[in-house]
Design a protein around this motif. Structure first.
Motif, mmCIF file in Angstrom:
data_model
loop_
_atom_site.group_PDB
_atom_site.id
_atom_site.type_symbol
_atom_site.label_atom_id
_atom_site.label_comp_id
_atom_site.label_asym_id
_atom_site.label_seq_id
_atom_site.Cartn_x
_atom_site.Cartn_y
_atom_site.Cartn_z
ATOM 1 N N GLN A 21 -22.671 -43.471 45.190
ATOM 2 C CA GLN A 21 -21.365 -43.636 44.553
ATOM 3 C C GLN A 21 -20.814 -42.348 43.971
ATOM 4 N N ALA A 22 -21.613 -41.302 43.902
ATOM 5 C CA ALA A 22 -21.165 -40.039 43.333
ATOM 6 C C ALA A 22 -22.080 -38.913 43.783
ATOM 7 N N ALA A 41 -18.716 -33.100 49.048
ATOM 8 C CA ALA A 41 -17.619 -33.844 48.425
ATOM 9 C C ALA A 41 -16.466 -34.031 49.398
ATOM 10 N N ARG A 42 -16.137 -32.993 50.151
ATOM 11 C CA ARG A 42 -15.071 -33.128 51.147
ATOM 12 C C ARG A 42 -15.498 -34.048 52.283
ATOM 13 N N GLN A 43 -16.758 -33.979 52.664
ATOM 14 C CA GLN A 43 -17.261 -34.785 53.776
ATOM 15 C C GLN A 43 -17.362 -36.263 53.415
ATOM 16 N N LEU A 44 -17.854 -36.557 52.205
ATOM 17 C CA LEU A 44 -18.144 -37.935 51.814
ATOM 18 C C LEU A 44 -17.041 -38.585 51.005
ATOM 19 N N GLN A 45 -16.130 -37.764 50.464
ATOM 20 C CA GLN A 45 -15.038 -38.276 49.628
ATOM 21 C C GLN A 45 -15.573 -39.088 48.442
ATOM 22 N N GLU A 56 -23.897 -30.302 27.851
ATOM 23 C CA GLU A 56 -24.703 -30.177 26.639
ATOM 24 C C GLU A 56 -26.175 -29.912 26.896
ATOM 25 N N SER A 57 -26.596 -29.891 28.143
ATOM 26 C CA SER A 57 -28.017 -29.822 28.476
ATOM 27 C C SER A 57 -28.578 -28.406 28.339
ATOM 28 N N SER A 58 -29.903 -28.332 28.211
ATOM 29 C CA SER A 58 -30.590 -27.043 28.154
ATOM 30 C C SER A 58 -31.606 -26.867 29.278
ATOM 31 N N ASP A 59 -31.915 -27.955 30.007
ATOM 32 C CA ASP A 59 -32.845 -27.869 31.132
ATOM 33 C C ASP A 59 -32.611 -29.046 32.064
ATOM 34 N N THR A 60 -33.431 -29.146 33.112
ATOM 35 C CA THR A 60 -33.226 -30.199 34.110
ATOM 36 C C THR A 60 -33.460 -31.588 33.527
ATOM 37 N N ALA A 61 -34.396 -31.708 32.602
ATOM 38 C CA ALA A 61 -34.641 -33.004 31.965
ATOM 39 C C ALA A 61 -33.400 -33.466 31.211
ATOM 40 N N ASP A 62 -32.750 -32.546 30.503
ATOM 41 C CA ASP A 62 -31.495 -32.875 29.824
ATOM 42 C C ASP A 62 -30.409 -33.215 30.835
ATOM 43 N N ASN A 63 -30.329 -32.431 31.924
ATOM 44 C CA ASN A 63 -29.370 -32.732 32.988
ATOM 45 C C ASN A 63 -29.460 -34.191 33.401
ATOM 46 N N ALA A 64 -30.689 -34.625 33.652
ATOM 47 C CA ALA A 64 -30.923 -35.983 34.145
ATOM 48 C C ALA A 64 -30.530 -37.029 33.111
ATOM 49 N N ARG A 65 -31.016 -36.867 31.910
ATOM 50 C CA ARG A 65 -30.770 -37.859 30.863
ATOM 51 C C ARG A 65 -29.286 -37.966 30.512
ATOM 52 N N MET A 66 -28.630 -36.835 30.337
ATOM 53 C CA MET A 66 -27.233 -36.837 29.923
ATOM 54 C C MET A 66 -26.291 -37.223 31.058
ATOM 55 N N SER A 67 -26.620 -36.802 32.279
ATOM 56 C CA SER A 67 -25.811 -37.198 33.435
ATOM 57 C C SER A 67 -25.915 -38.695 33.673
ATOM 58 N N ALA A 68 -27.121 -39.229 33.531
ATOM 59 C CA ALA A 68 -27.314 -40.672 33.721
ATOM 60 C C ALA A 68 -26.481 -41.465 32.724
ATOM 61 N N ARG A 69 -26.399 -40.986 31.504
ATOM 62 C CA ARG A 69 -25.607 -41.670 30.492
ATOM 63 C C ARG A 69 -24.132 -41.717 30.896
ATOM 64 N N ILE A 70 -23.609 -40.598 31.387
ATOM 65 C CA ILE A 70 -22.205 -40.531 31.814
ATOM 66 C C ILE A 70 -21.960 -41.437 33.017
ATOM 67 N N LEU A 71 -22.849 -41.366 33.996
ATOM 68 C CA LEU A 71 -22.647 -42.115 35.235
ATOM 69 C C LEU A 71 -22.821 -43.609 35.036
ATOM 70 N N LYS A 72 -23.803 -44.000 34.258
ATOM 71 C CA LYS A 72 -24.001 -45.435 34.015
ATOM 72 C C LYS A 72 -22.806 -46.037 33.292
ATOM 73 N N ALA A 73 -22.186 -45.269 32.392
ATOM 74 C CA ALA A 73 -20.993 -45.757 31.698
ATOM 75 C C ALA A 73 -19.843 -45.987 32.671
ATOM 76 N N ALA A 74 -19.870 -45.272 33.807
ATOM 77 C CA ALA A 74 -18.844 -45.443 34.838
ATOM 78 C C ALA A 74 -19.270 -46.443 35.906
ATOM 79 N N ILE A 128 -22.033 -46.304 37.774
ATOM 80 C CA ILE A 128 -22.648 -45.629 38.929
ATOM 81 C C ILE A 128 -24.157 -45.569 38.749
ATOM 82 N N ARG A 129 -24.864 -45.987 39.774
ATOM 83 C CA ARG A 129 -26.330 -46.017 39.727
ATOM 84 C C ARG A 129 -26.985 -45.219 40.853
ATOM 85 N N ARG A 130 -26.246 -44.951 41.915
ATOM 86 C CA ARG A 130 -26.829 -44.284 43.090
ATOM 87 C C ARG A 130 -26.051 -42.998 43.358
ATOM 88 N N VAL A 131 -26.772 -41.861 43.404
ATOM 89 C CA VAL A 131 -26.091 -40.574 43.519
ATOM 90 C C VAL A 131 -26.719 -39.698 44.594
#
Length: 256
Positions: free
Chosen positions: A79-80, A115-119, A158-176, A178-181
């Motif tokens: 979905q994203a 992004a252009r390929q999958l829209q 807001e992240s400082s490493d890949t673990a933060d990337n995952a946790r914070m991105s998941a929060r944003i995407l789940k609110a929208a 989105i579960r599959r990326v």
């Protein structure tokens, strides 16, 4: 900046090339009158030599790329698209401000292509590096929109490493909703990044780029001669294996 973050980075610096070999040589020099100093110096020199050989570095990083899942083929209902940042060049004089480094640009280019390929809508993840004036996500999003013509719907800054990337991105995407990326990063980074994003509750379709492992061609003479780029490749490979080991240790020590 947390003490855990500082400890991980300090430990990584000591264990990764070229510091790992140089540190052994330094200890051997400081205790050169001891009988074991020569053996330690030999180990340190050998370690530096091996890590500087393309044949060693390429096969080392190939062990990670083999776990990346191969070249992206299908979105499989994603979905994203999530593109991970990997640092900035601070105060680049030709741009008059911070800009992306080579690793971030490689990821961004492939993310824009998909992004252009999958829209699909795009999320870019990356916080503010030390001494930088802007977040990686902000800089990358501006380049994606201005230079690649790809809109960025979400920014995780807001992240400082890949673990933060995952946790914070998941929060944003789940609110929208989105579960599959589709997850875009270097092939050697995919195994650790995928594990972290899945632990954060997302389903991940890996989209690895920038493969550095051994090719299918014949062995060349330069593959067995020390090269600076091989040290960097060894660094990336050992950094990821160290990160995976850290995650396993943390999972083992975590209370039930």
């Amino acid at each position: 900046m947390s003490s855990v973050f500082l400890f991980k980075n300090l430990l990584g610096t000591l264990l990764l090339p070229p510091t790992n070999g140089l540190l052994l040589l330094l200890v051997a020099a400081l205790f050169r009158r001891r009988r074991w100093a020569f053996g330690l110096a030999l180990i340190g020199g050998t370690l530096l030599f091996l890590q500087s050989l393309p044949i060693v570095a390429n096969n080392l990083i190939g062990t990670l790329e083999a776990r990346a899942g191969g070249v992206f083929v299908s979105a499989q209902g994603a979905q994203a698209i999530v593109v991970l940042g990997s640092g900035l060049r601070r105060d680049a004089p030709e741009y008059g401000s911070d800009t992306v480094n080579e690793r971030s640009l490689v990821r961004l280019r492939y993310g824009a292509t998909l992004a252009r390929q999958l829209q699909l809508p795009v999320l870019i993840a990356g916080g503010v590096p030390p001494l930088a004036s802007r977040a990686e996500a902000d800089v990358m999003a501006a380049i994606a929109e201005r230079e690649f013509g790809v809109a960025v719907r979400w920014k995780e800054s807001e992240s400082s490493d890949t673990a933060d990337n995952a946790r914070m991105s998941a929060r944003i995407l789940k609110a929208a909703g989105i579960r599959r990326v589709v997850l875009v990063t270097q092939a050697f980074h995919i195994p650790r990044a995928r594990q972290l994003f899945e632990a954060a509750g997302l389903e991940v379709i890996p989209a690895p780029t920038d493969f550095k492992g051994p090719g299918e061609g014949p062995l060349e003479v330069f593959d067995v001669l020390p090269q600076a780029r091989a040290i960097q490749t060894s660094y990336y490979a050992l950094h990821e294996w160290l990160g995976l080991a850290w995650m396993s240790l943390a999972a083992t020590l975590k209370p039930a």
